[in-house]
Write a protein that holds these residues in place. Structure first.
Motif, PDB file in Angstrom:
ATOM      1  N   GLU C 193       0.840  -1.205   0.000  1.00 14.91           N
ATOM      2  CA  GLU C 193       0.000   0.000   0.000  1.00 14.91           C
ATOM      3  C   GLU C 193       0.873   1.253   0.000  1.00 14.91           C
ATOM      4  OE1 GLU C 193      -0.670  -2.775   1.835  1.00 14.91           O
ATOM      5  OE2 GLU C 193      -2.298  -3.276   0.459  1.00 14.91           O
ATOM      6  N   ILE C 194       1.949   1.185   0.772  1.00 16.82           N
ATOM      7  CA  ILE C 194       2.869   2.327   0.773  1.00 16.82           C
ATOM      8  C   ILE C 194       3.445   2.502  -0.636  1.00 16.82           C
ATOM      9  CG2 ILE C 194       5.101   3.120   1.658  1.00 16.82           C
ATOM     10  CD1 ILE C 194       4.338   1.882   4.372  1.00 16.82           C
ATOM     11  N   ALA C 195       3.783   1.396  -1.275  1.00 17.01           N
ATOM     12  CA  ALA C 195       4.336   1.463  -2.636  1.00 17.01           C
ATOM     13  C   ALA C 195       3.333   2.117  -3.583  1.00 17.01           C
ATOM     14  CB  ALA C 195       4.685   0.057  -3.121  1.00 17.01           C
ATOM     15  N   ARG C 196       2.094   1.744  -3.415  1.00 16.62           N
ATOM     16  CA  ARG C 196       1.045   2.318  -4.264  1.00 16.62           C
ATOM     17  C   ARG C 196       1.004   3.835  -4.085  1.00 16.62           C
ATOM     18  NH1 ARG C 196      -4.468   0.576  -2.049  1.00 16.62           N
ATOM     19  NH2 ARG C 196      -3.846   2.203  -0.591  1.00 16.62           N
ATOM     20  N   GLU C 197       1.095   4.275  -2.813  1.00 20.49           N
ATOM     21  CA  GLU C 197       1.037   5.718  -2.540  1.00 20.49           C
ATOM     22  C   GLU C 197       2.328   6.409  -2.942  1.00 20.49           C
ATOM     23  OE1 GLU C 197      -1.669   7.088  -1.620  1.00 20.49           O
ATOM     24  OE2 GLU C 197      -2.773   5.250  -1.111  1.00 20.49           O
ATOM     25  N   ALA C 198       3.406   5.669  -2.973  1.00 21.82           N
ATOM     26  CA  ALA C 198       4.721   6.298  -3.124  1.00 21.82           C
ATOM     27  C   ALA C 198       5.177   6.380  -4.585  1.00 21.82           C
ATOM     28  CB  ALA C 198       5.745   5.550  -2.287  1.00 21.82           C
ATOM     29  N   GLY C 199       4.318   6.035  -5.502  1.00 30.11           N
ATOM     30  CA  GLY C 199       4.661   6.274  -6.902  1.00 30.11           C
ATOM     31  C   GLY C 199       4.976   5.046  -7.725  1.00 30.11           C
ATOM     32  N   CYS C 200       4.765   3.842  -7.191  1.00 24.42           N
ATOM     33  CA  CYS C 200       5.009   2.661  -8.007  1.00 24.42           C
ATOM     34  C   CYS C 200       3.916   2.526  -9.065  1.00 24.42           C
ATOM     35  CB  CYS C 200       5.038   1.400  -7.132  1.00 24.42           C
ATOM     36  SG  CYS C 200       6.599   1.220  -6.267  1.00 24.42           S
TER      37      CYS C 200
ATOM     38  N   TRP D 144       6.181   5.318  13.174  1.00 22.18           N
ATOM     39  CA  TRP D 144       4.742   5.099  12.964  1.00 22.18           C
ATOM     40  C   TRP D 144       4.417   3.612  12.963  1.00 22.18           C
ATOM     41  CZ3 TRP D 144       4.239   9.015   8.271  1.00 22.18           C
ATOM     42  CH2 TRP D 144       4.407  10.310   8.766  1.00 22.18           C
ATOM     43  N   PHE D 145       5.224   2.850  12.276  1.00 21.04           N
ATOM     44  CA  PHE D 145       4.982   1.401  12.247  1.00 21.04           C
ATOM     45  C   PHE D 145       4.973   0.846  13.685  1.00 21.04           C
ATOM     46  CE2 PHE D 145       7.497   1.263   7.981  1.00 21.04           C
ATOM     47  CZ  PHE D 145       6.370   1.641   7.273  1.00 21.04           C
ATOM     48  N   ARG D 146       5.916   1.329  14.484  1.00 18.00           N
ATOM     49  CA  ARG D 146       6.027   0.820  15.849  1.00 18.00           C
ATOM     50  C   ARG D 146       4.956   1.383  16.769  1.00 18.00           C
ATOM     51  NH1 ARG D 146      11.610   1.937  15.355  1.00 18.00           N
ATOM     52  NH2 ARG D 146      11.239   3.839  16.527  1.00 18.00           N
ATOM     53  N   ARG D 147       4.160   2.324  16.248  1.00 13.62           N
ATOM     54  CA  ARG D 147       3.076   2.963  17.013  1.00 13.62           C
ATOM     55  C   ARG D 147       3.607   3.745  18.214  1.00 13.62           C
ATOM     56  NH1 ARG D 147       1.568   0.820  12.795  1.00 13.62           N
ATOM     57  NH2 ARG D 147      -0.408  -0.301  12.527  1.00 13.62           N
ATOM     58  N   GLU D 148       4.727   4.427  18.006  1.00 20.14           N
ATOM     59  CA  GLU D 148       5.269   5.254  19.083  1.00 20.14           C
ATOM     60  C   GLU D 148       4.286   6.392  19.365  1.00 20.14           C
ATOM     61  OE1 GLU D 148       7.984   4.438  20.634  1.00 20.14           O
ATOM     62  OE2 GLU D 148       9.070   3.139  19.223  1.00 20.14           O
ATOM     63  N   LYS D 188       5.638  15.936  -5.455  1.00 22.39           N
ATOM     64  CA  LYS D 188       5.797  15.991  -3.993  1.00 22.39           C
ATOM     65  C   LYS D 188       5.625  14.599  -3.402  1.00 22.39           C
ATOM     66  CE  LYS D 188       3.906  19.173  -1.154  1.00 22.39           C
ATOM     67  NZ  LYS D 188       4.920  20.111  -0.676  1.00 22.39           N
ATOM     68  N   ILE D 189       6.411  14.282  -2.423  1.00 24.22           N
ATOM     69  CA  ILE D 189       6.260  12.977  -1.769  1.00 24.22           C
ATOM     70  C   ILE D 189       4.934  12.967  -1.011  1.00 24.22           C
ATOM     71  CG2 ILE D 189       7.227  11.472   0.014  1.00 24.22           C
ATOM     72  CD1 ILE D 189       9.980  12.565  -0.712  1.00 24.22           C
ATOM     73  N   PRO D 190       4.129  11.954  -1.231  1.00 25.84           N
ATOM     74  CA  PRO D 190       2.817  11.944  -0.576  1.00 25.84           C
ATOM     75  C   PRO D 190       2.899  11.454   0.864  1.00 25.84           C
ATOM     76  CG  PRO D 190       3.014  10.046  -2.019  1.00 25.84           C
ATOM     77  CD  PRO D 190       4.302  10.810  -2.142  1.00 25.84           C
ATOM     78  N   VAL D 191       3.618  12.184   1.702  1.00 25.06           N
ATOM     79  CA  VAL D 191       3.810  11.738   3.082  1.00 25.06           C
ATOM     80  C   VAL D 191       2.465  11.603   3.796  1.00 25.06           C
ATOM     81  CG1 VAL D 191       4.947  12.218   5.288  1.00 25.06           C
ATOM     82  CG2 VAL D 191       6.069  12.840   3.165  1.00 25.06           C
ATOM     83  N   ILE D 194       0.916   8.421   2.817  1.00 26.13           N
ATOM     84  CA  ILE D 194       1.691   7.315   3.396  1.00 26.13           C
ATOM     85  C   ILE D 194       1.405   7.210   4.895  1.00 26.13           C
ATOM     86  CG2 ILE D 194       4.042   6.522   3.876  1.00 26.13           C
ATOM     87  CD1 ILE D 194       4.832   7.834   1.168  1.00 26.13           C
ATOM     88  N   ALA D 195       1.259   8.350   5.546  1.00 31.01           N
ATOM     89  CA  ALA D 195       0.966   8.343   6.990  1.00 31.01           C
ATOM     90  C   ALA D 195      -0.322   7.576   7.266  1.00 31.01           C
ATOM     91  CB  ALA D 195       0.851   9.768   7.507  1.00 31.01           C
ATOM     92  N   LYS D 196      -1.292   7.760   6.390  1.00 26.37           N
ATOM     93  CA  LYS D 196      -2.592   7.098   6.591  1.00 26.37           C
ATOM     94  C   LYS D 196      -2.457   5.579   6.596  1.00 26.37           C
ATOM     95  CE  LYS D 196      -5.116  10.504   3.876  1.00 26.37           C
ATOM     96  NZ  LYS D 196      -5.949  10.612   2.679  1.00 26.37           N
TER      97      LYS D 196
END
Lengths: 64, 201, 286, 283, 389, 378, 228
Positions: C193-200, D144-148, D188-191, D194-196
């Motif tokens: 899913e991250i790959a999908r969002e990140a431009g793959c 984020w993955f670690r849910r800090e 732009k990087i879709p941070v 990605i956060a979602k």
């Protein structure tokens, strides 16, 4: 000799748009009783963001 | 032991003097103190401090954050004791409320900063000063810079192990030691006053 | 590679080791071989030191058999179990450091594009889950952001296996492994899913339990990477050694996990990539 | 913190420099102050050397004024323009190496939870786009993955401002900047997106043109981070110096962006929504 | 399950209490040390040959000896997170090796510069390229100037003791620096050896952040307005001087560690047969190999001595000058290609043509005792101290 | 339009033009003439400006590929990938960036990549400083790279071009780091003489490398760069050790090329003086000033400028210092790594004076060296 | 023959053009056949933060690097450098050599502390004032030309470089396209250029500002000082 913001106090309606748009802390003080702001010119860098934000044209940037 | 004993004297010591610890000056053990790089007894150091404070024209105390803020038990008492000591010694007080490199400038009339303590020393013509309540790292930095660029005589009342770059360094300087110092300063002052009185007669 | 480059110099045919002679005679370079032909050609992977029943080793075999143009493919790996097999692969391949595979591949791909502007050189990254999702995550994602024309393949065995079985970001939540003695505290990193969002442009998730599907996804990924941009394939192959199941259960387990929905095959394709794939696959070829 | 740490010892109270006396008398530590009170209290941000009209400075100032509990907030930063507004801040602030902020914050938050199990210590990461999306991306995502339970705030000025205006991953596609002499080659990087999908319980995208939205988002981000998990705030803070617009246009540029690619957006998981609901009911 | 532990001074734990002999690996010795170190938090990342020790530390966490523990995303992040935890005012532990050390390189000077008393174990191995998981200590040569205190353990016993003593030294208010305990991977980590352990129901007294020379980061310690660690804001002579003085203070702190190292380690170096005219000088596993060589050479009648260097930073310059004053030949065996220890020794003593910078083995190779013996003889021959081998 | 000429022509024969430029601009001028295929950048002060300028000449067509990477470790990795792909590459960094990418440098050397990288040195954290300091060089000494230290912009320009000539020799083929002190060189404007802009070095030939390029166009195909030596046994350890020795050997082989292009690993002035100042980088310039001023007092001190730190001119320094009464080593770092190097090769090293040392961005006034010289003569 | 060497320290605030002024002065000296090195020192600060640059001019090779600790000439581009301590050194004239020169951008003389004046008198220093920002606004139409006025003021005190060389350096700096300014300087360049339709116009205006600066500089007599 350096530019900073100047206030035409009579025009100020205390809306504080300037306070929220200034990138620098404590340039503007707000007086609740008077419903007016005041300017600490020595801290102002003269960017003019507040001038653009002010709906009452109470602010201007000029050399002192 | 090294034949050459490095002396920690008032400066100005030069462009970038080494830390005294790099020159072989060691912090003393409990019950001992340092005078100009030499290990002495606590008592000797207390007397020397009194002498230096009373002999100075413009002595200052620089209390740091650990003493300025009433953050835990015992601070207020210690602060009172320091204030008492400063008053007894006839010294003024300028605080070091924090350690940040202050922007755009400090007001050397009212504060001292560990990143450029020399400014406050120069500005106020301070010839003897006492550091107390400053975290050791910042105290060491400040003491070194002062020694590098000024001729101020530095004294450190450290609650931990002390400071080689001070001309006089106490360790474990708790309430009792401070009160003892105040007593010594008071006695010495009276002696001096008595001597002056005799002289002027 | 230049046609005809892969041949033994005259006079040396006899002295070359058998495996090389086999590669020349029955190798897959330019021969259009695929997973369906396995067993009928000399594979690119030689004998290797991975554990018995290793799903990762099987995946690597399938991966190599699926490459659309092995003769012009350079693969970039990373530290981990897969790198133990890499010296035995009959392709030029690079092991640099742990986690930097996508950065290295970015430079390599661009250099090869400079040197061979009229040729397709496939640069494929194939690394473990630790290298891809943990230590190398920023470099993986930035190669996607930058739209590098490379394919990233993750061999997801859900653990740091080569260092003795530690929890990785791809381990399932709750798993007790080394360095997660009380069980892993957070879910699998949702890298597809991250790959999908990140431009793959193309993202696939598959397992070695279905070789044809793996081949299709990998080929799609490589073809899309040539023309459009970065692509990502995640190959699910839990480690029998560290997850402590019998080596002969690797595939049955995968099938079961898929049936239960624990493992879900996925495909995310951008419109642009889909158009390209429609064009390329128009003939009905898988 | 207890009120004691900002309480001067009586003996020395009158010796404190002006800014400290103001902080003690009129700071935001124990009287709940919000953005709406700006101009009437002593801010925790001090005078700083940012350029005139700096969006980052404005963003940092608005965030600082919005913190629900400055008395128990520690801000973690990183080298970059954002640093300059914060070096003088009246809360603990640390920056160590470029990009490692979320890793430092993870360790710090956990240690503070050990040392103060009955208290909320809000660990807020406040960093520019280069620090979060480029050099520190892995550490951002892994926290984020670690849910800090930390708040990550990006002040996005779309450029490496402090090193002289280089393209960053958050720069808009096509923008010509240093190190992108032919224009930036990718979007732009879709941070935020990605956060979602990376475990954030709450995320918001706002600009300096909407101070009240910033306050709302900062509050929600801090509250959710205390109880649920990681939260993310992305604030557009345009840079007049490197993007070469007049410094009096910063807010206007941000407002304009809100109409397009920087439309204000909030993301919230069900759990976080329940948590906020409960907190509202309690208060 | 977790043993109820009593917090005691380092002296009581290490010197006063009775010890029991166990047969354990170096990795297990790490866990035994951490168990008694009253560590609050540890963070791990896998790398051979370090992983095993951090697995065991994880087990300690699961049992309740530590209060928090997790696997970070990479070594740089782990070292940053440990730094954050240390800022928070608690005692921390971590470990890494070879390439992990290099990946996290930027953090070590940061630890030192910000005066964090982090104790980190380094299980040395080769660094890329080519990759190798085998013992080699080139990474130590690269860490010499980070500002950390560096101890080099000879064996599992040293490893155990140095970690505990490490906390005692690192946390002294006037020292308060990070401390690395280095061992040669596999040779120590995976080797089972006799180790004497103090009782497991004792642990070090807790770390007291209020004695730190820099404030803890908890909004409970004044000043609240603090930036750790600042870019000195003004670009001017004064800021440069302040920056330089800060660095000097870090160097000074390491100097102050000497006294405590002397006390806890019994000296920064150890000398056997101080009257010898020929010494083998080594650190780490090379010391053990040297001891064997010493036995062999003395059995042949050669008056050879041995100097074991325990502390690499601070370096025992004065002690070394004194110990080698009358020596004619100094042989320095090392487990790395760079020969950093020989360089240190050559720079420290005068008339450095006495130093024979060999043998050196690396890439995972073992250093046979016979190799040292033959190098010593070769060197004697070259010096005219021996007629023939 | 640039014409390919021999390195000898470009470096020694072509008529040079004078420019009044900064060190950063000198980097651009070198890269313009170096026939570089590809460069990758990442911002860090004081390096950024040079890589901006390289970006500009990329836009003008002097390079064929250029981009900004995501962090220094990634940049150094990507550069390695490009070099393995068989092209000539360039990048630069400094201070914390060097440490962030640290793991890559020994990797470059181990992989035998002839990468040329400029290091604009600065302080490393903590505390944070962007100002000049050469401490990062201490960390780099055992990475296997060739390490050159430029005194000024002219050196920086010349050393970069010469670095390619040395690095790409088949029997060398290891990375070269050209170090210059940040700000003191990068931001200082001075006269620099550069060869004509329409000349460039011959292109890199990947097929004369001692390791195969990774392009699937050369043999062998079954080729892993660069493997764990697989078996855990004496044989593979010995293979690993031999590999490392080959890298050290490659650096040794570079001595003759360095001697040819740099005119020796050291420059010596007044070798017979009683007091010698040994320095590298900016400290050389300051020493020149000090020596000049001392000469006016009648104190004749000599100068040894160390140009190559790796390989280290151990024999040269041992010989030249043999007759001296005192050896002064001024440095821009706190640890005195050069002094350590010198002390390890000067036989009677009690005559070596470690210092003056300044750091944290401080300037070294010539006066500091002058007082040391006076002390040594006293 | 003794070496003729002048060390100039320019202190100002970021954005005032101390770096550019130093560059133009150094380049002009080079054109006059002298040797010069120029280096700016700035931190990671932003506009209006302290900035400093150094010019060394000599008839012999120059080796020293870095800050100028002992200047012959100190140019203060902004009174804040003195009044607000925004300078590299304390006091602002620290290190000034005997018979050195101070040039300050201010409309009227600043009230320097009594002690400062005593020290300056002892150094036999000469103090000059110039309303450079005003001159820039009046002659150049923009305060961004303050640095040009300061250069003019310097030439009004001492003929360090020729007018022709200065003009050529200016032309190269703003017109040649060869020069690449960094970061914020580049942004300000754009503003400056945008104010003038043509390059020639920009050049002439700058030279006018220089001339005007040259004329407007005046010397402040230190009370009680012995004339040098």
């Amino acid at each position: 000799m350096y530019v900073s913001v100047r206030l035409a106090e009579e025009k100020c309606n205390g809306c504080r748009m300037c306070v929220f748009t200034c990138p620098d802390p404590n340039v503007f003080n707000f007086y609740k009783d008077k419903k007016k702001i005041s300017v600490n010119a020595s801290r102002c860098k003269g960017c003019g963001l507040c001038v653009v934000a002010c709906p009452k044209e109470a602010l201007s940037v000029s050399a002192g | 032991m090294t034949a050459f004993q490095y002396q920690v004297l008032a400066g100005p010591e030069g462009y970038l003097p080494p830390a005294a610890a790099m020159m072989g000056v060691e912090l003393p053990d409990k019950g001992e103190a340092l005078i100009e790089g030499q290990v002495v007894s606590d008592e000797e150091a207390l007397h020397k401090i009194a002498e230096k404070l009373l002999g100075a024209e413009n002595p200052f105390f620089f209390p740091g954050p650990l003493l300025l803020w009433a953050w835990r038990d015992g601070v207020e008492e210690k602060a009172r004791a320091i204030k008492d000591l400063a008053e007894t010694a006839g010294a003024k007080i300028i605080p070091m409320p924090d350690y940040r490199p202050k922007y755009p400038m400090i007001n050397p009339d009212v504060e001292i900063n560990p990143n450029h303590p020399n400014l406050t020393i120069w500005h106020n013509n301070i010839d003897a000063c006492v550091f107390v309540g400053v975290h050791c790292h910042y105290a060491n930095m400040a003491l070194k810079i002062i020694r590098g660029g000024t001729d101020c005589y530095t004294i450190a009342l450290c609650a931990e192990a002390g400071h080689e770059d001070a001309m006089i360094s106490l360790r474990d300087a708790g309430l009792e030691k401070i009160k003892r110092l105040t007593t010594i300063v008071g006695d010495k002052k009276r002696q001096l006053a008595g001597r002056e009185a005799i002289c002027s007669r | 590679m230049k046609p005809g480059l892969f041949k033994i110099s005259p006079g040396f045919e006899e002295v070359m080791p058998a495996e090389y002679r086999e590669l020349v005679e029955h190798g897959p370079y330019g021969a259009g071989m695929g997973v369906a032909d396995l067993g009928a050609f000399k594979e690119l992977l030689e004998e290797h030191p991975l554990c018995a029943g290793c799903g990762l080793a099987l995946s690597l075999r399938l991966f190599l058999a699926s490459l659309p143009a092995p003769q012009d493919t350079v693969i970039v790996g990373s530290t981990g179990c897969s790198s133990l097999a890499f010296p035995q692969v009959a392709l030029q391949n690079i092991h640099s450091l742990f986690g930097n595979q996508n950065a290295l591949a970015s430079g390599l791909k661009r250099a090869l594009s400079l040197r061979f502007p009229d040729k397709v050189k496939d640069v494929v990254v194939i690394a473990g889950d630790g290298a891809t999702a943990d230590i190398g995550l920023d470099m993986v994602m930035h190669s996607w952001f930058r739209q590098e024309n490379i394919t990233t393949v993750m061999l997801d065995n859900e653990a740091y296996a080569n260092t003795g079985g530690q929890e990785s970001g791809m381990s399932p939540q709750g798993t007790v492994l080394y360095m997660a003695p009380k069980g892993k505290k957070f879910p699998k990193i949702p890298l597809p899913e991250i790959a999908r969002e990140a431009g793959c442009a193309y993202v696939g998730a598959c397992s070695p339990a279905q070789g044809k599907r793996l081949e299709r996804m990998l080929r799609r990924a490589i073809l899309v990477a040539r023309e459009i941009g970065p692509t990502y394939v995640q190959i699910f192959a839990p480690c029998p050694t560290n997850y402590k199941f019998k080596p002969n259960e690797t595939l049955t387990r995968l099938k079961l996990l898929e049936k239960e929905g624990v493992f879900q095959p996925k495909e995310y394709i951008t419109r642009e990539a889909q158009d390209l794939l429609n064009k390329l696959e128009g003939g009905g070829k898988p | 913190m207890s009120t004691r740490i900002i309480t001067p010892v009586a003996e020395f109270a009158d010796l404190l420099p002006q800014d400290y006396r103001e902080l003690v008398a009129n700071g935001p530590f124990f009287a709940r102050r919000g953005l709406k009170d700006l101009g009437t209290f002593k801010e925790i941000i001090e005078e700083h050397p940012h350029c005139a009209g700096c969006g980052v400075a404005l963003g940092v100032r608005l965030v600082a004024a919005s913190l629900p509990a400055p008395a128990d907030t520690i801000i973690i930063g990183t080298p970059g323009c954002s640093f300059f507004g914060l070096a003088q801040t009246a809360v603990n602030y640390s920056n160590t190496a470029f990009g490692n902020q979320n890793a430092v914050a993870s360790g710090l938050k956990r240690m503070l939870s050990l040392r103060y199990p009955d208290r909320h210590k809000d660990v807020v990461v406040l960093v520019g786009d280069g620090g979060i999306a480029d050099i520190g991306l892995d550490m951002t995502l892994h926290s984020w993955f670690r849910r800090e339970k930390i708040v990550t705030i990006m002040v996005d000025n779309e450029v490496y401002g402090n090193t002289g205006g280089q393209e960053s991953g958050m720069t808009k596609e096509g923008q010509v900047l240093n190190m992108a002499p032919g224009g930036k080659k990718f979007p732009k990087i879709p941070v935020f997106e990605i956060a979602k999908v990376s475990g954030c319980a709450y995320a918001a995208k706002v600009t300096v043109a909407s101070p009240r939205m910033i306050e709302k988002a900062v509050n929600r981000a801090v509250l959710v981070a205390r109880q649920v998990g990681p939260t993310y705030l992305q604030i557009y803070t345009p840079c007049p110096t490197n993007l070469k617009f007049s410094p009096d246009q910063t807010v206007r540029v941000a407002a304009e962006a809100e109409k397009g690619y920087y439309a204000v957006e909030e993301f919230i998981t069900d759990e976080a929504a329940r948590c906020l609901q409960q907190l509202t009911t309690e208060s | 399950m977790v043993v109820e532990q009593k917090a005691v001074s380092v002296d009581e734990l290490l010197f006063a209490s009775p010890r029991k002999q166990v047969f354990i690996t170096g990795s297990e010795a790490v866990a035994e040390a951490v168990k008694r170190a009253n560590v609050e938090m540890a963070i791990a990342y896998p790398i051979t040959p370090q992983s095993e020790s951090m697995h065991l530390v994880g087990d300690l966490f699961a049992k309740g000896y530590l209060r928090d523990y997790y696997r970070g995303e990479n070594e740089f992040a782990v070292m940053a997170a440990v730094h954050g935890a240390s800022l928070g005012g608690g005692r921390v532990f971590t470990a890494t090796s070879g390439p992990g050390t290099l990946r996290a390189m930027e953090m070590f000077p940061v630890w030192a510069g910000s005066r964090q008393p982090i104790v980190c174990a380094f299980m040395c191995r080769g660094v890329s390229l080519p990759p190798s998981i085998q013992p080699e200590n080139i990474e130590m040569g690269m860490l010499l100037d980070t500002g950390m205190i560096m101890l080099h353990a000879e064996n599992a016993q040293d490893f155990f003791d140095m970690i505990l003593k490490g906390y005692a030294v690192a946390e002294q208010p006037e020292v308060h620096l990070p401390l690395g305990v280095f061992v040669d991977g596999f040779f120590v980590t995976h080797t089972r050896d006799l180790v004497m352990l103090p009782p497991e129901d004792l642990k070090l007294a807790p770390y007291d952040p209020t004695c730190s020379p820099v404030p803890a980061f908890d909004m409970e310690t004044p000043p609240i307005r603090i930036v750790r660690d600042p870019l000195l804001n003004k670009s001017n002579f004064i800021s440069y001087a302040a920056n330089a003085s800060w660095h000097q203070e870090v160097l000074a702190a390491a100097e102050r560690a000497r006294k405590h190292l002397n006390r806890y380690l019994g000296g920064l170096l150890e000398v056997e047969y101080p009257d010898a005219s020929l010494f083998i000088i080594a650190s780490g596993t090379a010391v053990s190999q040297g001891r064997e060589a010493l036995k062999a050479l003395r059995a042949e009648g050669f008056e050879v001595g041995l100097i074991k260097i325990k502390s690499i930073r601070p370096f025992p310059t004065a002690e070394l000058i004194a110990a080698t004053e009358k020596a004619e030949l100094l042989v320095v065996p090392e487990f790395n290609a760079g020969g950093w220890l020989a360089r240190e020794i050559k720079a420290a003593i005068d008339n450095n043509s006495r130093v024979c910078a060999s043998p050196r083995v690396f890439g995972g190779m073992t250093m046979p005792v016979e190799l040292i013996v033959s190098e010593v003889k070769k060197a004697m021959l070259a010096k005219g101290l021996l007629k023939s081998v | 339009m640039q014409q390919v000429v021999s390195p000898e022509h470009l470096l020694f024969e072509a008529r040079r033009e004078q420019m009044f430029i900064t060190g950063s601009e000198a980097v651009r001028e070198a890269i313009k003439r170096a026939n570089v295929d590809m460069a990758i950048s990442y911002p860090i002060t004081p390096q950024s400006e040079s890589m901006h300028l390289v970006g500009d000449i990329y836009k003008e067509g002097y390079l064929r590929e250029y981009f900004r990477g995501e962090n220094e470790f990634a940049v150094m990795s990507a550069i390695a990938g490009a070099a393995m792909g068989g092209v000539r590459v360039f990048t630069a960094t400094g201070g914390p960036g060097t440490l962030r990418a640290f793991e890559m440098f020994s990797t470059w050397a181990g992989a035998r990549l002839p990468i040329v990288c400029a290091f604009m040195t600065r302080g490393v954290n903590s505390p944070l400083s962007i100002q000049p300091d050469t401490i990062e060089m201490a960390f780099m000494l055992d990475t296997g790279m060739i390490i050159l230290h430029a005194e000024n912009s002219q050196d920086l320009h010349d050393m970069l071009l010469k670095a390619y000539c040395v690095a790409e020799k088949t029997d060398v083929h290891i990375p070269v780091g050209v170090f210059a002190d940040g700000f003191f060189v990068t931001h200082t404007r001075e006269k620099v003489e550069v060869p004509p802009a329409d000349l460039k070095l011959p292109p890199y030939n990947p097929y004369s490398a001692p390791v195969p390029a990774m392009d699937m166009e050369n043999v062998p195909f079954r080729q892993m760069r660069d493997p764990f030596v697989m078996k855990s046994n004496y044989i593979s350890y010995a293979a690993h050790a031999s590999w490392q020795q080959e890298i050290l050997a490659a650096a040794e082989r570079s001595r003759k090329y360095l001697a040819k292009y740099l005119g020796g690993l050291v420059d010596v002035e007044y070798a017979d003086a009683e007091v010698l100042v040994v320095a590298s980088g900016t400290a050389v310039s300051v020493s020149r000033e000090a020596i000049k001023l001392c000469a006016r007092e009648g104190l004749r001190a000599g100068l040894v400028k160390v140009k190559s730190l790796r390989p280290f001119p151990a024999e040269e320094i041992k010989l030249v210092t043999r007759g001296a009464k005192a050896v002064i080593v001024p440095e821009f770092n706190r640890v005195g790594w050069l002094c350590r190097e010198i002390k390890a090769v000067v036989e009677d090293n009690t005559k070596v004076v470690g210092g003056p040392r300044v750091f944290g961005g401080m300037t070294m006034p010539a006066g500091l060296i002058i007082s040391e010289i006076r002390r040594c003569f006293a | 023959m003794s070496e003729k060497k002048i060390n100039i320290r320019m202190s100002g605030l970021g954005g005032q053009g101390v770096v550019t002024a130093a560059h133009i002065l150094g380049a002009a000296a080079t054109r006059d056949g002298l040797i010069s090195t120029v280096n700016p020192f700035f931190g990671a600060e932003k506009r209006l933060a302290p900035a400093e640059s150094y010019v060394r001019i000599s008839d012999r090779p120059i080796y020293e690097r870095g800050e100028i600790l002992n200047p012959n000439i100190i140019m203060i581009f902004h009174p804040h450098v003195i009044t607000m301590g925004k300078c590299y050194t304390m006091p602002f004239f620290d290190g000034l050599q005997q018979a050195g020169i101070l040039l300050v951008n201010a409309e009227q003389s600043l009230s320097l502390g009594g002690k400062d004046l005593v020290k300056l008198a002892a150094l036999q220093a000469r103090i000059y004032y110039l309303p450079a920002t005003q001159v820039a606004l009046e002659s150049g139409g923009t305060e961004l030309a303050t640095n040009m006025a300061m250069l003019g003021g310097l030439l009004g005190i001492t003929e360090l470089v020729s007018r022709e060389a200065l003009r050529e350096s200016l032309a190269e700096r703003f017109g040649g396209g060869k020069f690449v300014a960094s970061g914020t300087t580049a942004a300000l360049d754009d503003v400056l250029k945008s104010k003038f339709a043509q390059f020639d116009q920009l050049l002439e205006k700058n030279m006018e500002v220089v001339e005007s600066g040259r004329r407007s500089v005046w010397e402040f007599r230190i009370p009680g000082a012995v004339s040098a």
